[in-house]
Design a protein around this motif. Structure first.
Motif, mmCIF file in Angstrom:
data_model
loop_
_atom_site.group_PDB
_atom_site.id
_atom_site.type_symbol
_atom_site.label_atom_id
_atom_site.label_comp_id
_atom_site.label_asym_id
_atom_site.label_seq_id
_atom_site.Cartn_x
_atom_site.Cartn_y
_atom_site.Cartn_z
ATOM 1 N N ALA A 57 39.040 23.379 35.356
ATOM 2 C CA ALA A 57 37.949 24.347 35.541
ATOM 3 C C ALA A 57 37.064 23.998 36.735
ATOM 4 O O ALA A 57 36.577 24.894 37.431
ATOM 5 N N ILE A 58 36.851 22.695 36.982
ATOM 6 C CA ILE A 58 35.971 22.317 38.100
ATOM 7 C C ILE A 58 36.720 22.190 39.426
ATOM 8 O O ILE A 58 36.103 22.139 40.480
ATOM 9 N N ALA A 59 38.043 22.149 39.362
ATOM 10 C CA ALA A 59 38.834 22.047 40.602
ATOM 11 C C ALA A 59 38.528 23.241 41.498
ATOM 12 O O ALA A 59 38.437 24.377 41.048
ATOM 13 N N GLY A 60 38.318 22.992 42.758
ATOM 14 C CA GLY A 60 38.053 24.068 43.711
ATOM 15 C C GLY A 60 36.616 24.554 43.761
ATOM 16 O O GLY A 60 36.294 25.471 44.509
ATOM 17 N N THR A 61 35.715 23.929 42.979
ATOM 18 C CA THR A 61 34.315 24.372 43.014
ATOM 19 C C THR A 61 33.475 23.551 43.979
ATOM 20 O O THR A 61 32.287 23.845 44.150
ATOM 21 N N ASN A 62 34.073 22.527 44.612
ATOM 22 C CA ASN A 62 33.360 21.670 45.557
ATOM 23 C C ASN A 62 32.043 21.171 44.954
ATOM 24 O O ASN A 62 30.961 21.415 45.475
ATOM 25 N N ARG A 63 32.160 20.485 43.819
ATOM 26 C CA ARG A 63 31.053 19.891 43.064
ATOM 27 C C ARG A 63 30.058 20.909 42.533
ATOM 28 O O ARG A 63 28.961 20.559 42.130
ATOM 29 N N GLY A 64 30.432 22.175 42.555
ATOM 30 C CA GLY A 64 29.551 23.230 42.071
ATOM 31 C C GLY A 64 29.071 24.146 43.176
ATOM 32 O O GLY A 64 28.556 25.226 42.913
ATOM 33 N N LEU A 65 29.246 23.743 44.414
ATOM 34 C CA LEU A 65 28.791 24.551 45.549
ATOM 35 C C LEU A 65 29.481 25.909 45.603
ATOM 36 O O LEU A 65 28.867 26.903 46.002
ATOM 37 N N LEU A 66 30.746 25.976 45.208
ATOM 38 C CA LEU A 66 31.516 27.220 45.283
ATOM 39 C C LEU A 66 31.687 27.890 43.932
ATOM 40 O O LEU A 66 32.420 28.871 43.815
ATOM 41 N N ALA A 67 31.019 27.395 42.907
ATOM 42 C CA ALA A 67 31.176 27.939 41.558
ATOM 43 C C ALA A 67 30.500 29.298 41.440
ATOM 44 O O ALA A 67 29.352 29.470 41.829
ATOM 45 N N THR A 68 31.237 30.248 40.889
ATOM 46 C CA THR A 68 30.674 31.562 40.579
ATOM 47 C C THR A 68 30.009 31.491 39.204
ATOM 48 O O THR A 68 30.152 30.500 38.488
ATOM 49 N N GLU A 69 29.330 32.544 38.819
ATOM 50 C CA GLU A 69 28.718 32.567 37.494
ATOM 51 C C GLU A 69 29.797 32.466 36.411
ATOM 52 O O GLU A 69 29.627 31.755 35.422
ATOM 53 N N ALA A 70 30.921 33.137 36.611
ATOM 54 C CA ALA A 70 32.025 33.056 35.654
ATOM 55 C C ALA A 70 32.570 31.628 35.586
ATOM 56 O O ALA A 70 32.898 31.129 34.495
ATOM 57 N N ASP A 71 32.659 30.961 36.741
ATOM 58 C CA ASP A 71 33.100 29.556 36.760
ATOM 59 C C ASP A 71 32.146 28.693 35.947
ATOM 60 O O ASP A 71 32.573 27.859 35.148
ATOM 61 N N ARG A 72 30.842 28.875 36.166
ATOM 62 C CA ARG A 72 29.847 28.050 35.475
ATOM 63 C C ARG A 72 29.931 28.225 33.957
ATOM 64 O O ARG A 72 29.816 27.257 33.201
ATOM 65 N N VAL A 73 30.150 29.449 33.509
ATOM 66 C CA VAL A 73 30.270 29.715 32.071
ATOM 67 C C VAL A 73 31.512 29.025 31.518
ATOM 68 O O VAL A 73 31.468 28.358 30.470
ATOM 69 N N ALA A 74 32.637 29.142 32.230
ATOM 70 C CA ALA A 74 33.888 28.515 31.779
ATOM 71 C C ALA A 74 33.765 26.992 31.783
ATOM 72 O O ALA A 74 34.243 26.322 30.858
ATOM 73 N N ILE A 75 33.112 26.445 32.799
ATOM 74 C CA ILE A 75 32.942 24.992 32.891
ATOM 75 C C ILE A 75 32.044 24.484 31.766
ATOM 76 O O ILE A 75 32.356 23.482 31.121
ATOM 77 N N LEU A 76 30.949 25.173 31.508
ATOM 78 C CA LEU A 76 30.053 24.748 30.429
ATOM 79 C C LEU A 76 30.771 24.785 29.079
ATOM 80 O O LEU A 76 30.611 23.886 28.251
#
Length: 195
Positions: free
Chosen positions: A10-29
């Protein structure tokens, strides 16, 4: 462990959170919460050998950390947190990349005290900002060792007002190579142990 793999994917490709979308953040949490339910060390502060040393940041929701990437001509490099349980010290080390020979470093030193078997109160005490070459920076371990020996760095090495620089961190997951923490501002931190 399936939950750990799911979180790392889930965190792969988010560049430590810099590139995370809102959907990414929900899935990661959601993945974080599932992994926390399988914490092999529910009393993490009892495991000094696992906690001590350098940890590299994989993901965070902290705007303060991610905000270091918003300046023109620079980008956020690796971010480390060095922990020393016996002495109650931690150092956050952010490498800033930019134009050649202008790579910078932002370091914040703190002391901490355990208030439970999972939570520490943190008192930020010192901040250092400068060019890596002026600071003779080679790696986080070498730099922290110089700090622990009392070395002062110029031009920007200053004390922080302890009353306004306090917080807490709760370690919600710990294994041999992964640590998850939650901070007093609601931030999540996912870190990998450095060899």
């Amino acid at each position: 462990m399936q939950e750990k793999t799911k979180l790392l994917e889930a965190i792969a490709g988010t560049n430590r959170g810099l590139l995370a979308t809102e959907a990414d953040r929900v899935a990661i949490l959601s993945a974080v919460e599932q992994l926390e339910d399988h914490n092999p060390h529910p009393h993490p502060l009892q495991f000094q050998a696992l906690l001590d040393g350098n940890w590299r940041l994989l993901y965070t929701t902290s705007r303060g950390i991610l905000g270091l990437d918003r300046f023109p001509l620079i980008q956020l490099g690796q971010i480390y947190q060095y922990l020393d349980l016996i002495n109650g010290k931690l150092y956050n080390v952010a490498e800033i990349e930019g134009l050649p020979l202008l790579e910078a470093l932002v370091v914040v030193g703190a002391s901490f005290e355990a208030v439970s078997d999972r939570r520490v109160e943190v008192k930020f005490e010192r901040s250092i900002i400068g060019l890596q070459r002026w600071l003779n920076y080679q790696n986080p371990t070498q730099f922290v060792q110089a700090l622990e020996l009392g070395k002062k760095f110029f031009p920007i090495d200053f004390s922080l007002d302890r009353r306004e620089s306090m917080g807490w961190l709760e370690i919600t997951y710990l294994d041999e190579d992964l640590r998850i923490g939650r901070g007093n501002e609601g931030n999540v931190f996912i870190l990998a142990k450095e060899a």
